[in-house]
Write a protein that holds these residues in place. Sequence first.
Motif, PDB file in Angstrom:
ATOM      1  N   ARG A  16     -13.433  -1.997 -20.941  1.00 15.63           N
ATOM      2  CA  ARG A  16     -12.955  -3.071 -21.798  1.00 15.63           C
ATOM      3  C   ARG A  16     -11.452  -3.286 -21.598  1.00 15.63           C
ATOM      4  N   GLY A  17     -11.093  -4.448 -21.109  1.00 10.44           N
ATOM      5  CA  GLY A  17      -9.689  -4.794 -20.935  1.00 10.44           C
ATOM      6  C   GLY A  17      -9.015  -4.189 -19.730  1.00 10.44           C
ATOM      7  N   ALA A  18      -9.774  -3.527 -18.832  1.00 13.38           N
ATOM      8  CA  ALA A  18      -9.132  -2.872 -17.687  1.00 13.38           C
ATOM      9  C   ALA A  18     -10.078  -2.833 -16.489  1.00 13.38           C
ATOM     10  N   VAL A  19      -9.474  -2.840 -15.304  1.00 13.34           N
ATOM     11  CA  VAL A  19     -10.190  -2.673 -14.041  1.00 13.34           C
ATOM     12  C   VAL A  19      -9.409  -1.664 -13.210  1.00 13.34           C
ATOM     13  N   ARG A  20     -10.125  -0.666 -12.669  1.00 10.51           N
ATOM     14  CA  ARG A  20      -9.475   0.331 -11.809  1.00 10.51           C
ATOM     15  C   ARG A  20     -10.170   0.334 -10.450  1.00 10.51           C
ATOM     16  N   VAL A  21      -9.372   0.301  -9.381  1.00 13.10           N
ATOM     17  CA  VAL A  21      -9.897   0.300  -8.024  1.00 13.10           C
ATOM     18  C   VAL A  21      -9.385   1.544  -7.307  1.00 13.10           C
ATOM     19  N   GLU A  22     -10.252   2.201  -6.556  1.00 13.79           N
ATOM     20  CA  GLU A  22      -9.799   3.352  -5.771  1.00 13.79           C
ATOM     21  C   GLU A  22     -10.102   3.120  -4.296  1.00 13.79           C
ATOM     22  N   PHE A  23      -9.201   3.635  -3.443  1.00 18.55           N
ATOM     23  CA  PHE A  23      -9.344   3.383  -2.011  1.00 18.55           C
ATOM     24  C   PHE A  23      -8.538   4.395  -1.214  1.00 18.55           C
ATOM     25  N   ALA A  24      -8.777   4.399   0.102  1.00 20.28           N
ATOM     26  CA  ALA A  24      -8.022   5.229   1.034  1.00 20.28           C
ATOM     27  C   ALA A  24      -7.024   4.368   1.779  1.00 20.28           C
ATOM     28  N   VAL A  25      -5.891   4.968   2.126  1.00 21.06           N
ATOM     29  CA  VAL A  25      -4.830   4.273   2.859  1.00 21.06           C
ATOM     30  C   VAL A  25      -4.734   4.858   4.263  1.00 21.06           C
ATOM     31  N   ALA A  26      -4.522   3.995   5.246  1.00 27.02           N
ATOM     32  CA  ALA A  26      -4.324   4.461   6.617  1.00 27.02           C
ATOM     33  C   ALA A  26      -3.038   5.274   6.711  1.00 27.02           C
ATOM     34  N   ALA A  27      -3.063   6.315   7.527  1.00 26.15           N
ATOM     35  CA  ALA A  27      -1.935   7.252   7.594  1.00 26.15           C
ATOM     36  C   ALA A  27      -0.655   6.616   8.112  1.00 26.15           C
ATOM     37  N   ASP A  28      -0.762   5.507   8.837  1.00 27.94           N
ATOM     38  CA  ASP A  28       0.442   4.875   9.389  1.00 27.94           C
ATOM     39  C   ASP A  28       1.006   3.796   8.464  1.00 27.94           C
ATOM     40  N   HIS A  29       0.583   3.763   7.209  1.00 23.58           N
ATOM     41  CA  HIS A  29       1.099   2.797   6.240  1.00 23.58           C
ATOM     42  C   HIS A  29       1.642   3.537   5.019  1.00 23.58           C
ATOM     43  N   PRO A  30       2.739   3.075   4.430  1.00 26.84           N
ATOM     44  CA  PRO A  30       3.289   3.720   3.226  1.00 26.84           C
ATOM     45  C   PRO A  30       2.337   3.515   2.034  1.00 26.84           C
ATOM     46  N   PRO A  31       1.836   4.583   1.433  1.00 29.30           N
ATOM     47  CA  PRO A  31       0.875   4.438   0.335  1.00 29.30           C
ATOM     48  C   PRO A  31       1.365   3.564  -0.808  1.00 29.30           C
ATOM     49  N   ALA A  32       2.638   3.685  -1.187  1.00 28.88           N
ATOM     50  CA  ALA A  32       3.131   2.913  -2.330  1.00 28.88           C
ATOM     51  C   ALA A  32       3.123   1.421  -2.035  1.00 28.88           C
ATOM     52  N   GLU A  33       3.526   1.041  -0.827  1.00 30.84           N
ATOM     53  CA  GLU A  33       3.537  -0.378  -0.477  1.00 30.84           C
ATOM     54  C   GLU A  33       2.128  -0.940  -0.414  1.00 30.84           C
ATOM     55  N   VAL A  34       1.210  -0.177   0.171  1.00 27.86           N
ATOM     56  CA  VAL A  34      -0.178  -0.624   0.247  1.00 27.86           C
ATOM     57  C   VAL A  34      -0.767  -0.733  -1.161  1.00 27.86           C
ATOM     58  N   ALA A  35      -0.467   0.249  -2.012  1.00 30.93           N
ATOM     59  CA  ALA A  35      -0.993   0.234  -3.378  1.00 30.93           C
ATOM     60  C   ALA A  35      -0.473  -0.983  -4.139  1.00 30.93           C
ATOM     61  N   ARG A  36       0.798  -1.319  -3.950  1.00 29.60           N
ATOM     62  CA  ARG A  36       1.355  -2.482  -4.636  1.00 29.60           C
ATOM     63  C   ARG A  36       0.649  -3.760  -4.201  1.00 29.60           C
ATOM     64  N   ALA A  37       0.428  -3.905  -2.886  1.00 29.29           N
ATOM     65  CA  ALA A  37      -0.254  -5.087  -2.379  1.00 29.29           C
ATOM     66  C   ALA A  37      -1.718  -5.113  -2.809  1.00 29.29           C
ATOM     67  N   ALA A  38      -2.349  -3.952  -2.827  1.00 36.07           N
ATOM     68  CA  ALA A  38      -3.754  -3.887  -3.230  1.00 36.07           C
ATOM     69  C   ALA A  38      -3.921  -4.231  -4.707  1.00 36.07           C
ATOM     70  N   ARG A  39      -2.988  -3.784  -5.537  1.00 39.23           N
ATOM     71  CA  ARG A  39      -3.090  -4.117  -6.956  1.00 39.23           C
ATOM     72  C   ARG A  39      -2.934  -5.629  -7.167  1.00 39.23           C
ATOM     73  N   ALA A  40      -2.031  -6.243  -6.405  1.00 36.29           N
ATOM     74  CA  ALA A  40      -1.859  -7.688  -6.521  1.00 36.29           C
ATOM     75  C   ALA A  40      -3.124  -8.421  -6.082  1.00 36.29           C
ATOM     76  N   ALA A  41      -3.748  -7.945  -5.001  1.00 34.88           N
ATOM     77  CA  ALA A  41      -4.975  -8.581  -4.519  1.00 34.88           C
ATOM     78  C   ALA A  41      -6.103  -8.412  -5.527  1.00 34.88           C
ATOM     79  N   ALA A  42      -6.201  -7.225  -6.117  1.00 37.21           N
ATOM     80  CA  ALA A  42      -7.236  -6.985  -7.116  1.00 37.21           C
ATOM     81  C   ALA A  42      -7.007  -7.833  -8.356  1.00 37.21           C
ATOM     82  N   ALA A  43      -5.756  -7.950  -8.777  1.00 36.08           N
ATOM     83  CA  ALA A  43      -5.439  -8.730  -9.970  1.00 36.08           C
ATOM     84  C   ALA A  43      -5.773 -10.203  -9.773  1.00 36.08           C
ATOM     85  N   ALA A  44      -5.645 -10.693  -8.544  1.00 34.99           N
ATOM     86  CA  ALA A  44      -5.952 -12.094  -8.273  1.00 34.99           C
ATOM     87  C   ALA A  44      -7.436 -12.392  -8.423  1.00 34.99           C
ATOM     88  N   GLU A  45      -8.296 -11.358  -8.265  1.00 36.54           N
ATOM     89  CA  GLU A  45      -9.744 -11.544  -8.384  1.00 36.54           C
ATOM     90  C   GLU A  45     -10.270 -11.155  -9.756  1.00 36.54           C
TER      91      GLU A  45
END
Length: 228
Positions: free
Chosen positions: A184-213
């Motif tokens: 209720r009132g929340a959505v949580r997404v979990e995923f793996a990040v490729a080792a050659d990408h900064p996790p924080a940057e990927v997480a920020r972009a992924a949260r924005a993509a999830a929020a758009a949907e």
Amino acid sequence: MTMGDGWTAAVRDRLAPGRLLPLGAAAGAWLAERAAREALVRAAAGVRGAVPGRLRIGAATGPDLPDPPFPDPPFPVPPGGLAPGPLRIEAEFAAVAVGRPLPETAEEVRAVLLAAATELGLAVTEADLRVTHLLEEAPADGPAPPSPGRGVPATDDPVALAVLLVPGVAAVTEALGPPVLRTRGAVRVEFAVAADHPPAEVARAARAAAAAEAPADVAVTVVVTEVR
């Protein structure tokens, strides 16, 4: 504890995601402690004369610490997660007793751990080290390989599909539950990040993509469970 109990505990520690660590400035994003620990141990294993051992990451405490990045977290903290704020590394290692002064080895281990934590996006402010024993020479075995990732779950959830399109997202995962958990009132997404990408940057972009949907009136959070 019997030998069988010890082996079971070791396997459980390797496979369990552990605590969820806030990803610094990536508001609404967390990183599984297991994934962070594996990255930090690999980094410390590259220090000459050091053999990494037990390592934990938790909330830092003390009167002289900086204020947390988010004094009032605008996103719900997931179960098992730490609220956004400064973190502390507690690490043990064995040291080779000859060929290099122990303080020099310890300082390099500390510097490497702090640098690796910064690369992950963790707001680590201190590293507390403990030398467990001294060795005459480094052991022949290298560091333990990363924990094997689980199979990729099938999903047709539009939020998950949006996250999968983000560069650096390797796969959605189900270490904590379904890849997309709706409450209720929340959505949580979990995923793996490729080792050659900064996790924080990927997480920020992924949260924005999830929020758009996701519906506009829900809080969207993301959890990085693996770095592959």
